[in-house]
Design a protein around this motif. Structure first.
Motif, PDB file in Angstrom:
ATOM      1  N   ASP A 111       0.833  -1.202   0.000  1.00 29.80           N
ATOM      2  CA  ASP A 111       0.000   0.000   0.000  1.00 29.80           C
ATOM      3  C   ASP A 111       0.870   1.254   0.000  1.00 29.80           C
ATOM      4  OD1 ASP A 111      -2.557   1.091  -0.161  1.00 29.80           O
ATOM      5  OD2 ASP A 111      -2.667   1.444   2.002  1.00 29.80           O
ATOM      6  N   GLY A 112       1.754   1.329  -0.991  1.00 28.78           N
ATOM      7  CA  GLY A 112       2.640   2.462  -1.146  1.00 28.78           C
ATOM      8  C   GLY A 112       2.289   3.251  -2.398  1.00 28.78           C
ATOM      9  N   TYR A 113       3.151   4.178  -2.761  1.00 30.75           N
ATOM     10  CA  TYR A 113       2.857   5.076  -3.884  1.00 30.75           C
ATOM     11  C   TYR A 113       4.167   5.568  -4.496  1.00 30.75           C
ATOM     12  CZ  TYR A 113       3.851   8.405  -0.148  1.00 30.75           C
ATOM     13  OH  TYR A 113       4.453   9.062   0.895  1.00 30.75           O
ATOM     14  N   GLY A 114       4.059   6.123  -5.676  1.00 31.46           N
ATOM     15  CA  GLY A 114       5.180   6.803  -6.303  1.00 31.46           C
ATOM     16  C   GLY A 114       4.905   8.294  -6.345  1.00 31.46           C
ATOM     17  N   TYR A 115       5.959   9.089  -6.359  1.00 32.62           N
ATOM     18  CA  TYR A 115       5.807  10.527  -6.549  1.00 32.62           C
ATOM     19  C   TYR A 115       5.513  10.810  -8.025  1.00 32.62           C
ATOM     20  CZ  TYR A 115       7.825  11.225  -1.883  1.00 32.62           C
ATOM     21  OH  TYR A 115       8.070  11.209  -0.534  1.00 32.62           O
ATOM     22  N   PHE A 116       4.970  11.985  -8.285  1.00 32.49           N
ATOM     23  CA  PHE A 116       4.618  12.371  -9.655  1.00 32.49           C
ATOM     24  C   PHE A 116       5.818  12.250 -10.586  1.00 32.49           C
ATOM     25  CE2 PHE A 116       4.410  15.626 -12.980  1.00 32.49           C
ATOM     26  CZ  PHE A 116       3.216  15.282 -13.605  1.00 32.49           C
ATOM     27  N   TYR A 227       6.514   3.220   0.592  1.00 32.41           N
ATOM     28  CA  TYR A 227       6.646   1.871   0.058  1.00 32.41           C
ATOM     29  C   TYR A 227       5.555   0.934   0.580  1.00 32.41           C
ATOM     30  CZ  TYR A 227      11.315   3.698  -0.965  1.00 32.41           C
ATOM     31  OH  TYR A 227      12.365   4.465  -1.411  1.00 32.41           O
ATOM     32  N   GLY A 228       4.671   1.467   1.416  1.00 32.41           N
ATOM     33  CA  GLY A 228       3.644   0.620   2.014  1.00 32.41           C
ATOM     34  C   GLY A 228       4.163  -0.208   3.160  1.00 32.41           C
ATOM     35  N   ALA A 229       5.304   0.183   3.745  1.00 34.76           N
ATOM     36  CA  ALA A 229       5.918  -0.539   4.862  1.00 34.76           C
ATOM     37  C   ALA A 229       5.939   0.351   6.097  1.00 34.76           C
ATOM     38  CB  ALA A 229       7.344  -0.960   4.500  1.00 34.76           C
ATOM     39  N   TRP A 230       5.855  -0.274   7.273  1.00 37.93           N
ATOM     40  CA  TRP A 230       5.933   0.488   8.517  1.00 37.93           C
ATOM     41  C   TRP A 230       7.325   1.092   8.674  1.00 37.93           C
ATOM     42  CZ3 TRP A 230       2.030   1.972  11.454  1.00 37.93           C
ATOM     43  CH2 TRP A 230       0.840   1.242  11.459  1.00 37.93           C
ATOM     44  N   GLN A 231       7.345   2.310   9.220  1.00 37.91           N
ATOM     45  CA  GLN A 231       8.603   2.983   9.512  1.00 37.91           C
ATOM     46  C   GLN A 231       8.445   3.712  10.843  1.00 37.91           C
ATOM     47  OE1 GLN A 231      10.198   5.285   6.279  1.00 37.91           O
ATOM     48  NE2 GLN A 231      11.660   6.389   7.550  1.00 37.91           N
ATOM     49  N   ASP A 290      12.540  14.090   3.960  1.00 40.12           N
ATOM     50  CA  ASP A 290      11.682  13.195   3.188  1.00 40.12           C
ATOM     51  C   ASP A 290      10.941  12.228   4.097  1.00 40.12           C
ATOM     52  OD1 ASP A 290      10.900  12.640   0.383  1.00 40.12           O
ATOM     53  OD2 ASP A 290      11.554  10.612   0.887  1.00 40.12           O
ATOM     54  N   VAL A 291      11.530  11.885   5.253  1.00 39.76           N
ATOM     55  CA  VAL A 291      10.815  11.068   6.235  1.00 39.76           C
ATOM     56  C   VAL A 291       9.566  11.807   6.707  1.00 39.76           C
ATOM     57  CG1 VAL A 291      10.963   9.951   8.497  1.00 39.76           C
ATOM     58  CG2 VAL A 291      12.953   9.954   6.982  1.00 39.76           C
ATOM     59  N   ILE A 292       9.708  13.086   7.019  1.00 43.60           N
ATOM     60  CA  ILE A 292       8.565  13.899   7.459  1.00 43.60           C
ATOM     61  C   ILE A 292       7.524  13.986   6.345  1.00 43.60           C
ATOM     62  CG2 ILE A 292       7.855  16.218   8.141  1.00 43.60           C
ATOM     63  CD1 ILE A 292       9.305  14.703  10.339  1.00 43.60           C
ATOM     64  N   LYS A 293       7.980  14.148   5.123  1.00 42.10           N
ATOM     65  CA  LYS A 293       7.064  14.226   3.982  1.00 42.10           C
ATOM     66  C   LYS A 293       6.257  12.942   3.834  1.00 42.10           C
ATOM     67  CE  LYS A 293       7.262  15.350  -0.992  1.00 42.10           C
ATOM     68  NZ  LYS A 293       8.192  15.711  -2.090  1.00 42.10           N
ATOM     69  N   GLN A 294       6.924  11.799   3.936  1.00 42.13           N
ATOM     70  CA  GLN A 294       6.223  10.514   3.829  1.00 42.13           C
ATOM     71  C   GLN A 294       5.245  10.321   4.979  1.00 42.13           C
ATOM     72  OE1 GLN A 294       8.662   7.031   2.865  1.00 42.13           O
ATOM     73  NE2 GLN A 294      10.272   8.387   2.137  1.00 42.13           N
ATOM     74  N   MET A 295       5.634  10.742   6.183  1.00 45.77           N
ATOM     75  CA  MET A 295       4.740  10.623   7.329  1.00 45.77           C
ATOM     76  C   MET A 295       3.486  11.464   7.125  1.00 45.77           C
ATOM     77  SD  MET A 295       3.553  12.192  10.258  1.00 45.77           S
ATOM     78  CE  MET A 295       4.714  13.564  10.400  1.00 45.77           C
ATOM     79  N   MET A 296       3.643  12.667   6.586  1.00 44.96           N
ATOM     80  CA  MET A 296       2.492  13.548   6.381  1.00 44.96           C
ATOM     81  C   MET A 296       1.555  13.019   5.298  1.00 44.96           C
ATOM     82  SD  MET A 296       4.252  17.320   6.780  1.00 44.96           S
ATOM     83  CE  MET A 296       2.680  18.184   6.811  1.00 44.96           C
ATOM     84  N   LEU A 297       2.090  12.225   4.376  1.00 46.82           N
ATOM     85  CA  LEU A 297       1.271  11.636   3.316  1.00 46.82           C
ATOM     86  C   LEU A 297       0.686  10.284   3.714  1.00 46.82           C
ATOM     87  CD1 LEU A 297       3.545  12.459   0.238  1.00 46.82           C
ATOM     88  CD2 LEU A 297       1.295  13.425   0.713  1.00 46.82           C
ATOM     89  N   SER A 298       1.060   9.780   4.894  1.00 49.13           N
ATOM     90  CA  SER A 298       0.613   8.462   5.314  1.00 49.13           C
ATOM     91  C   SER A 298      -0.871   8.477   5.701  1.00 49.13           C
ATOM     92  CB  SER A 298       1.451   7.970   6.489  1.00 49.13           C
ATOM     93  OG  SER A 298       1.012   6.696   6.920  1.00 49.13           O
ATOM     94  N   GLU A 299      -1.553   7.375   5.426  1.00 47.71           N
ATOM     95  CA  GLU A 299      -2.946   7.215   5.829  1.00 47.71           C
ATOM     96  C   GLU A 299      -3.079   6.421   7.127  1.00 47.71           C
ATOM     97  OE1 GLU A 299      -5.206   7.349   1.490  1.00 47.71           O
ATOM     98  OE2 GLU A 299      -4.755   5.387   2.375  1.00 47.71           O
ATOM     99  N   THR A 300      -1.973   5.898   7.640  1.00 51.00           N
ATOM    100  CA  THR A 300      -1.983   5.112   8.875  1.00 51.00           C
ATOM    101  C   THR A 300      -0.827   5.560   9.754  1.00 51.00           C
ATOM    102  OG1 THR A 300      -2.894   3.203   7.678  1.00 51.00           O
ATOM    103  CG2 THR A 300      -1.958   2.789   9.857  1.00 51.00           C
TER     104      THR A 300
END
Length: 343
Positions: A111-116, A227-231, A290-300
């Motif tokens: 359950d991950g994603y790619g950037y534009f 990446y759809g993985a826990w961090q 980028d860690v903060i960016k990924q956290m802000m985009l997380s749904e969980t």
């Protein structure tokens, strides 16, 4: 056959090409481990080739795969183990033209994603954590690195103490592996370096530094990354708690003009509360942007194993050239009401 890892929060399109009015079909077979591929298709999609000008059709399979993925809780890990089976799924996709099989695809879906800027159908190197330097709590278990071991190549991890003394090798097992940030041998020694090898070729390097925080309560912020993985992001500095109450109001009508003045005429209903918290990361490396960016985009997101909802909608991604020290302040709502109203 190795399973290609795909990220299904972004569209993942399969293409079928033909001539006008050809019929096309895409059969999806979806399942979770330890089950095996279903006998009949889980989903069957179809559409015709639209015209002699538009000779290709596209099947976006991502939303169907997401139905089989559900990341609920963050797993502490002390040795290489299998990833919880609900955090990914398998998909075999078969495309047909005029009922003739064209291509068979085998995927493992996260359950991950790619950037534009990554373009369509983004892929990764099968290691689901960005390289960098991370801070973890001193002498404590922490999170894990998710690795898609294809069962064809020879994967292994090399743990090395930050003091450069002591090295431990950990082989991976075929499947979706979950490997600890810090090896048991190096816990309490200041941290370790983790090197990930595939067929003796270095794929990624991580540095995990143990931090002692004697003053503040250390908090764990766990989230599902791109990446759809826990961090895990460890919060070392001050936190501040707030409590909000919400309710609806109405005027209580008296049954007669002779009323009791001790009875309130202004009443509330649906009264409930919600806890909020403001936290600080402490001083971190520039790569944390980028860690903060990924956290802000997380749904969980979990904060000390409690579900939270990010309240901070905008944040400056800081650079060390602009600031000598980098700290991020974040605000969260706990994702539930104080009074239980679940039916």
């Amino acid at each position: 056959m190795a399973n290609t890892a795909i990220f299904v929060r972004s569209p993942y399109n399969l293409t079928v090409t033909g001539v006008a009015n050809d019929s096309t079909r895409c059969d999806l077979f979806l399942w979770n481990s330890p089950d095996s591929i279903p006998v009949t298709a889980t989903r069957q999609l179809s559409k015709p080739i639209p015209s002699s000008v538009q000779t290709s059709v596209y099947y976006d399979i991502s939303e169907y795969c997401r139905e089989y993925i559900n990341a609920i809780s963050y797993t502490e890990v002390t040795a290489v183990t299998d990833l919880p089976v609900n955090e990914y799924c398998f998909c075999t996709a078969k495309t047909y033209k005029n009922d003739v099989l064209q291509t068979t695809y085998t995927f493992v879906c996260f359950d991950g994603y790619g950037y534009f800027e990554d373009g369509d159908n983004p892929t990764s190197n099968d290691i689901f954590l960005d390289e960098g330097t991370y801070q973890i709590k001193e002498d404590a278990n922490s999170g894990g690195i998710t690795i898609n071991d294809d069962g064809v190549s020879s994967w292994y991890l090399r743990y090395r103490a930050l003091s450069l003394t002591g090295t431990t090798y950990s082989p991976l097992i075929a499947g979706i592996d979950y490997a600890p940030y810090i090896h048991e041998n190096f816990k309490g020694t200041g941290g370790n370096v983790v090197e990930v090898y595939k067929d003796t070729i270095l794929q990624a390097t991580y540095t995990f530094i143990e931090v002692c925080e004697p003053k503040y309560d250390v908090m764990n912020l766990d989230f599902v990354n791109k990446y759809g993985a826990w961090q895990r992001l460890v919060l070392f500095k001050a936190s501040f708690n707030n409590f909000d109450v919400s309710s609806n109001e109405f005027n209580l009508m008296s049954s007669s003009p002779t009323y009791n003045p001790l009875i309130a005429r202004r009443k509330t209903f649906n009264t409930n509360g919600m806890d909020k918290i403001r936290v600080n990361t402490g001083f971190v490396d520039e790569s944390y942007s980028d860690v903060i960016k990924q956290m802000m985009l997380s749904e969980t997101i979990l904060l000390d194993n409690k579900p939270v909802k990010l309240n901070s909608k905008s944040i400056e991604l800081q650079k060390s050239i602009n600031k000598k020290v980098i700290n991020y302040e974040l605000t969260f709502d706990y994702a539930y009401h104080t009074i239980n109203t679940v039916q």
